[in-house]
Design a protein around this motif. Sequence first.
Motif, PDB file in Angstrom:
ATOM      1  N   THR A  58       0.787  -1.123   0.018  1.00 13.86           N
ATOM      2  CA  THR A  58      -0.052  -0.136  -0.027  1.00 13.86           C
ATOM      3  C   THR A  58       0.799   1.106   0.152  1.00 13.86           C
ATOM      4  O   THR A  58       2.212   1.250  -0.065  1.00 13.86           O
ATOM      5  CB  THR A  58      -1.074  -0.097   1.141  1.00 13.86           C
ATOM      6  OG1 THR A  58      -2.002   1.006   1.053  1.00 13.86           O
ATOM      7  CG2 THR A  58      -0.122   0.177   2.523  1.00 13.86           C
ATOM      8  N   THR A  59       0.317   2.611  -0.113  1.00 17.29           N
ATOM      9  CA  THR A  59       1.111   3.538  -0.078  1.00 17.29           C
ATOM     10  C   THR A  59       1.030   4.385   1.166  1.00 17.29           C
ATOM     11  O   THR A  59      -0.070   4.677   1.607  1.00 17.29           O
ATOM     12  CB  THR A  59       0.627   4.534  -1.503  1.00 17.29           C
ATOM     13  OG1 THR A  59       0.434   3.630  -2.510  1.00 17.29           O
ATOM     14  CG2 THR A  59       1.542   5.782  -1.735  1.00 17.29           C
ATOM     15  N   TYR A  60       1.815   4.950   1.480  1.00 14.92           N
ATOM     16  CA  TYR A  60       2.249   5.822   2.624  1.00 14.92           C
ATOM     17  C   TYR A  60       2.031   7.128   2.375  1.00 14.92           C
ATOM     18  O   TYR A  60       3.018   7.446   1.240  1.00 14.92           O
ATOM     19  CB  TYR A  60       3.632   5.412   3.557  1.00 14.92           C
ATOM     20  CG  TYR A  60       3.799   6.180   4.613  1.00 14.92           C
ATOM     21  CD1 TYR A  60       2.781   6.578   5.788  1.00 14.92           C
ATOM     22  CD2 TYR A  60       5.188   6.800   4.565  1.00 14.92           C
ATOM     23  CE1 TYR A  60       3.406   7.341   6.722  1.00 14.92           C
ATOM     24  CE2 TYR A  60       5.613   7.824   5.495  1.00 14.92           C
ATOM     25  CZ  TYR A  60       4.619   8.023   6.461  1.00 14.92           C
ATOM     26  OH  TYR A  60       5.088   8.825   7.557  1.00 14.92           O
ATOM     27  N   LEU A  61       1.499   8.011   2.780  1.00 14.95           N
ATOM     28  CA  LEU A  61       1.360   9.415   2.677  1.00 14.95           C
ATOM     29  C   LEU A  61       1.923  10.400   3.312  1.00 14.95           C
ATOM     30  O   LEU A  61       1.947  11.740   3.011  1.00 14.95           O
ATOM     31  CB  LEU A  61      -0.039   9.820   2.624  1.00 14.95           C
ATOM     32  CG  LEU A  61      -0.940   9.111   1.366  1.00 14.95           C
ATOM     33  CD1 LEU A  61      -2.441   9.262   1.617  1.00 14.95           C
ATOM     34  CD2 LEU A  61      -0.609   8.857   0.015  1.00 14.95           C
ATOM     35  N   GLY A  62       2.991   9.815   4.208  1.00 10.05           N
ATOM     36  CA  GLY A  62       3.619  10.743   5.220  1.00 10.05           C
ATOM     37  C   GLY A  62       2.876  10.939   6.473  1.00 10.05           C
ATOM     38  O   GLY A  62       1.690  10.903   6.662  1.00 10.05           O
ATOM     39  N   GLY A  63       3.585  11.639   7.465  1.00  9.96           N
ATOM     40  CA  GLY A  63       2.921  12.153   8.654  1.00  9.96           C
ATOM     41  C   GLY A  63       2.627  10.724   9.584  1.00  9.96           C
ATOM     42  O   GLY A  63       3.003   9.621   9.317  1.00  9.96           O
ATOM     43  N   LEU A  64       1.974  11.249  10.708  1.00  7.23           N
ATOM     44  CA  LEU A  64       1.795  10.124  11.852  1.00  7.23           C
ATOM     45  C   LEU A  64       0.236   9.655  11.927  1.00  7.23           C
ATOM     46  O   LEU A  64       0.079   8.752  12.818  1.00  7.23           O
ATOM     47  CB  LEU A  64       2.350  10.547  13.121  1.00  7.23           C
ATOM     48  CG  LEU A  64       3.855  10.905  13.234  1.00  7.23           C
ATOM     49  CD1 LEU A  64       4.185  11.347  14.423  1.00  7.23           C
ATOM     50  CD2 LEU A  64       4.744  10.048  12.620  1.00  7.23           C
ATOM     51  N   ALA A  65      -0.436  10.277  11.025  1.00  9.12           N
ATOM     52  CA  ALA A  65      -1.980  10.165  11.268  1.00  9.12           C
ATOM     53  C   ALA A  65      -2.278   8.637  11.350  1.00  9.12           C
ATOM     54  O   ALA A  65      -3.037   8.062  12.255  1.00  9.12           O
ATOM     55  CB  ALA A  65      -2.693  10.894  10.505  1.00  9.12           C
ATOM     56  N   GLU A  66      -1.884   7.958  10.338  1.00  8.19           N
ATOM     57  CA  GLU A  66      -2.295   6.685  10.104  1.00  8.19           C
ATOM     58  C   GLU A  66      -1.822   5.487  11.314  1.00  8.19           C
ATOM     59  O   GLU A  66      -2.545   4.719  11.900  1.00  8.19           O
ATOM     60  CB  GLU A  66      -1.960   5.985   8.870  1.00  8.19           C
ATOM     61  CG  GLU A  66      -2.757   6.698   7.710  1.00  8.19           C
ATOM     62  CD  GLU A  66      -2.251   6.485   6.523  1.00  8.19           C
ATOM     63  OE1 GLU A  66      -2.768   5.971   5.545  1.00  8.19           O
ATOM     64  OE2 GLU A  66      -1.106   6.966   6.198  1.00  8.19           O
ATOM     65  N   LEU A  67      -0.391   6.036  11.599  1.00  2.51           N
ATOM     66  CA  LEU A  67       0.337   5.091  12.698  1.00  2.51           C
ATOM     67  C   LEU A  67      -0.584   5.672  13.996  1.00  2.51           C
ATOM     68  O   LEU A  67      -0.717   4.428  14.873  1.00  2.51           O
ATOM     69  CB  LEU A  67       1.686   5.401  12.839  1.00  2.51           C
ATOM     70  CG  LEU A  67       2.447   4.960  11.655  1.00  2.51           C
ATOM     71  CD1 LEU A  67       3.872   5.476  11.848  1.00  2.51           C
ATOM     72  CD2 LEU A  67       2.599   3.304  11.863  1.00  2.51           C
ATOM     73  N   LYS A  68      -0.838   6.682  14.333  1.00  6.21           N
ATOM     74  CA  LYS A  68      -1.517   6.960  15.464  1.00  6.21           C
ATOM     75  C   LYS A  68      -2.978   6.364  15.638  1.00  6.21           C
ATOM     76  O   LYS A  68      -3.582   5.751  16.605  1.00  6.21           O
ATOM     77  CB  LYS A  68      -1.847   8.633  15.603  1.00  6.21           C
ATOM     78  CG  LYS A  68      -0.598   9.099  15.979  1.00  6.21           C
ATOM     79  CD  LYS A  68      -0.830  10.610  15.975  1.00  6.21           C
ATOM     80  CE  LYS A  68       0.448  11.351  16.633  1.00  6.21           C
ATOM     81  NZ  LYS A  68       0.235  12.925  16.606  1.00  6.21           N
ATOM     82  N   ALA A  69      -3.864   6.228  14.553  1.00 12.00           N
ATOM     83  CA  ALA A  69      -5.018   5.663  14.371  1.00 12.00           C
ATOM     84  C   ALA A  69      -4.855   3.990  14.609  1.00 12.00           C
ATOM     85  O   ALA A  69      -5.782   3.720  15.457  1.00 12.00           O
ATOM     86  CB  ALA A  69      -5.653   5.824  13.056  1.00 12.00           C
TER      87      ALA A  69
END
Length: 344
Positions: A58-69
């Motif tokens: 999958t594609t990572y878009l940068g930042g921490l939002a997805e990891l935090k979720a």
Amino acid sequence: MRHTRSMTISALAIICAAGPAIARDFTIAAWGGNYQDAQRAAYFEPFAAAQGLTLLETTYLGGLAELKAMGDTGNVTWDLVMMGGTDAQLACDEGLLEEIDWEALGGGGELLPEAVQECAVGNVVIGNGFAYNASAFPEAPKDWADFFDLEKFPGKRGMTNNPTMNLEYALMADGVPPAEVYAVLSTPEGVDRAFAKLDTIKAELQLWEAGSQPVEWLVAGNVGLSTAYNGRIISAKKEGKPLEFVWNNHVYNMDVWAIPKDSPFKEQSVEFLKIANDAAAQVKFSERMPYGPTNTGATAMMPPDVVANLPMGDNIATALAYSDAFWIENYDALKERWSSWIVQ
């Protein structure tokens, strides 16, 4: 747009019978595009074949939002993610990543020192310097002093609309040795000195947002010199465009692999990192994307003409290692000053 790609290598079960049942495939998040295509050939396919598993991309878009979720919900959907070094350090500080078991990876002695991190493994070395159109000047610019010399090398100057790296470039142009840049920049006087140097070219600045813009501008003659990523310039050069990248005192940073906290495939992720750290595998990546390896043994495995276009070997000897720690601590204040300076 986010996309996924499934790579079925074997009909073997993804986890051996002794392990717990897991209801999804091993998943890697990375940058996408040609970059991820090169990673697939160098790392993903050999890893999936060795482990006998189905691998989902999958594609990572940068930042921490997805990891935090993932941390908040307990639904960890990635097992490896390629990140910029600064985001990886921030994620590590927030407990969003697993600590790297360097003993299991052999200690990391074969890697550049900056690649050995608490929660990440440096894998791709990116050169950040400046470039020029070889047909534009009878004498080639050689260093940051030349970049700031509007009389000797007339024309607009392309730079990113961001203080990161630009302040480092300014100090080196003003005579600060690379080894002393962050010590100087850590003082109010050093920051003033960097902005004073930038003042000397401010009237000619043309700010870029996308990595493709310096190539377009240099080819069209819209700028005389521009900061750029080495990979963009080398790729354009291979396509026949008359561009050259200046390696002297460039700033190199790293893209890193990290394991999201509580990934159910942590053991398999460690096996992936062993492949990603391998010199021959890194060579395979660099043959497809003109960025450098972190395994110092890779240099001897590449032809000299390939090494000459990568941030490695002699090209990295005079370079400055980008400090993620400095910018994590100082970014907000320096970004505010930069934004005010730009509009003054």
